[in-house]
Scaffold this active site. Sequence first.
Site, PDB file in Angstrom:
ATOM      1  N   GLY A 666      40.966  19.007  60.618  1.00 27.96           N
ATOM      2  CA  GLY A 666      41.477  19.892  59.581  1.00 27.96           C
ATOM      3  C   GLY A 666      42.060  19.100  58.422  1.00 27.96           C
ATOM      4  N   CYS A 667      42.176  19.749  57.275  1.00 26.26           N
ATOM      5  CA  CYS A 667      42.636  19.041  56.072  1.00 26.26           C
ATOM      6  C   CYS A 667      44.114  18.651  56.182  1.00 26.26           C
ATOM      7  CB  CYS A 667      42.388  19.900  54.837  1.00 26.26           C
ATOM      8  SG  CYS A 667      43.018  21.596  54.961  1.00 26.26           S
ATOM      9  N   TYR A 668      44.978  19.619  56.526  1.00 28.03           N
ATOM     10  CA  TYR A 668      46.391  19.286  56.735  1.00 28.03           C
ATOM     11  C   TYR A 668      46.546  18.229  57.832  1.00 28.03           C
ATOM     12  CZ  TYR A 668      48.541  23.143  54.023  1.00 28.03           C
ATOM     13  OH  TYR A 668      48.987  23.988  53.032  1.00 28.03           O
TER      14      TYR A 668
END
Length: 886
Positions: A666-668
């Site tokens: 995921g990006c976060y």
Amino acid sequence: MIRAARLAAARVGGAAAAAAAARAPGAALYRAARHYTPHGPPDSSEKETIVKLLYNIGSKKEVEQYLRHFSSVESQKFAVIKVGGAVISDDLATLASALTFLNRVGLYPIVVHGAGPQLNKRLEAAGIEARYEDGIRITDGPTLAIAREVFASENRKLVEALERLGTRARPITGGVFVADYLNRDKYDRVGKIVHVNREVVESSIRAGCLPILTSLAETPDGQILNVNADIAAGELARVLEPLKIVYLNEKNGLYHGATGKLIETIHLDEEYEGLLKEPWVRYGTKLKLKEIKELLDTLPRSSSVAIISAEHLHKELFTHSGSGTLIMRGHRLFGEQDLARVDSDRLRALLMEHDPQIASGEMSAASYWQALAALKQAGGAYWIYGDEPYQLAAVVMRRPGQPIAVLDKFVASRAAVLGNITDNAWKLIVRDHKQLVWSVPRTDDNLPWHFERADGSWAAGDSILFWYGVEDWKQISDLVSVKASGAAAAASAPAAPSGARAYSTAARRPAARRGYSTSAARSFRVGLIGARGYTGRELIRLINEHPSLELAYVSSRELAGKPVPGYTKSSLDHVSLGAQEVGAIARAGRGDVDVWVLALPNGVAAPFVAAIDSETASLPAEQQPVIVDLSADYRFDTSGRWSYGLPELHRREMLQRGTGRIANPGCYATGSQLGIAPLLPFMDVGRLPSVFGVSGYSGAGTTPSPKNDPAFLADNLIPYAPVGHIHEREIGRSLTRVAAPAHPFDASSPVHVQFTPHVAPFFQGIGLTIHVPLRMSMTVSDIFGAFQSFYQRERLVHVTRAAPLVKDNAGKHYAVVGGFAVPAADGSAGTGTDSLAARRVVLNVTLDNLLKGAATQAVQNMNVALGLDELTGIPVQDEPDMSLAK
């Protein structure tokens, strides 16, 4: 760069490194084995599950190699395991689980156990003094009577523990060992084994039961005699000639008397005489070595002795590196600097069978000999290493005027690998050469072995460059030029082989622009499922600019029939593909579609993966398509099939496990891990790091909602999922598995984080403010240096002293880490250098959520999976110009 254990330990200091070294690899598996409770006979699915568990302590190649090796012999010739009485009394559950694991993969170890501590306890309770002569227990009538009871009781305990786990076991308390009196006047009823009745043992195995033997023996006329369990196990081994003789003890091996370190391997033919001369080798240690030497001298050279704890039995039996002490006869090794002093015919035969260049006909052995001679004539040098039967050979070269040697060839037969001769040869090579560099194809089955022995590595193109003993990166990049290779590097060598392996490092200089060659023999075709979203659009753009990728299918139900915008390599329309259609396409194998990229919402990918798997399961591994999933569906996979695709932290694991299935992070989660990972060795395990994250509204997808409504977001900041966000679990799980050997986290003590996300009124980008609790006070310079060291070879992670800004990083393919701050050590309340408040660091991370947080990372992972240079097709910008960083 994949950081090796040596460099990581140096970064964090000796105390942390020592603590890490004390933790055995694969500890989670061993703890799981303690609680392994099967019921009933094993079936094929259970065996497959156990084999997958074994993959966690070694590579798939290693485990399968050893299983084939062990199962290739008669069942009774697998292993004789001697179990000390202390193991039964103190670690019975672990022992039973370990033996059950072996039996569940079709192996039948023969167990011979002692009961010394238990017997001493019973004798003391009965008021009988335990007496010894020359280390041998004097066994009179009363002692023998109690010994029979104790042996029977301990035997029964082990058998019952195995049967509670569903493992059939047969108690054998007599009838195997026939003995005569050792010295009746001196030791009384102590036996010397003169015959072993192997039929008793073999009948147990034929019946599907593990034989569990005591070490009591009988004379031909029926008198019971006491026999040392080590001696009984050795005599049984002489009759059965097993592959392994295992002595289980609580210490997990033999330890060097001077250094206190575990002795991992002993090759008796090479090391025995020298060991006996060591001042610390005396008394029991010397006796043990002599007994093992005498035993192995009578057995086939393929047999070996392992001294190990029950907890680490799996690692010793199923990995090349092992865990305890492995003792074998081995062969004497040699190192020569003159080809005339080696058997060139046997060396030629070994290379023709195991060296890819010579085996394929790309180069003849004669031309290689000529190149070695040319190197020497030009002022260089070469060394040829091997063993007496030529099961292994290595060639090391040094060019004129160069301090670093090149390990040009290292080939080994299966017997050399299984016999750990490779490790002994490595010790000899690094004794002679303090600095080495070598290259290995990405497809090499033994990559884990090279990673374990290297101080560092760099993956580029179809190969991985390794180095040992080299701390200055410039030395490596200067040592080998684009066209230099092995003997070809000799100055003006006229007969240099044109096809020798290349160590291209010209593009790996940290300060230089990328410049690697991205040409490929063919283009790889990509099937993109879910192209409507923002990430899908970025992927199309990146693939359009990628020299080795092309789109085969772009699927979107809403856009079906419409041209794919921004794609210029061919005329391509969107299609609508369901799982069934994707499976039908995948059935053709690699070629029509080499990589499937699933850019779908969470919870949707499984039918597509299942369809691909069902249609390709019968295809060879190299023909099966790669799958890169951008959702969270496989980030928590426990099957062992999926790799977590954050190369900066998990590159080694990806290469070891294989990269046919990749879960894109995921990006976060990507930004958070990049900000925390370098601090893992310094973290206070009793306090949680916290992450405050803010994302542009592109992160909320294209489905209308308040989180992606610019009007609602204007002059606003929306918090959501304040606790329990899926990225919180993802960050902790991934960081726990980061391959830094000196941090205090593992499966039993995992990393936990606090994470709260927010949406802001800008379109793309992520800003993270991370608070990390420390176990000691550190300065900004300390922390900045740790991050620089950790990411010094990573082109997609930039480290700066200044706090990075989201707007500076939008549209960029790298993450930026910086803004390091620690509380002032001014002695004021709550901020003193010894207070908890002072022992923390605050830092910032920025990245583009659609690029390094998604599409760029997906391309990076595709490159790894396809054997391309990791950064092929990714525009790599120089370090951002931040005036505050200067």
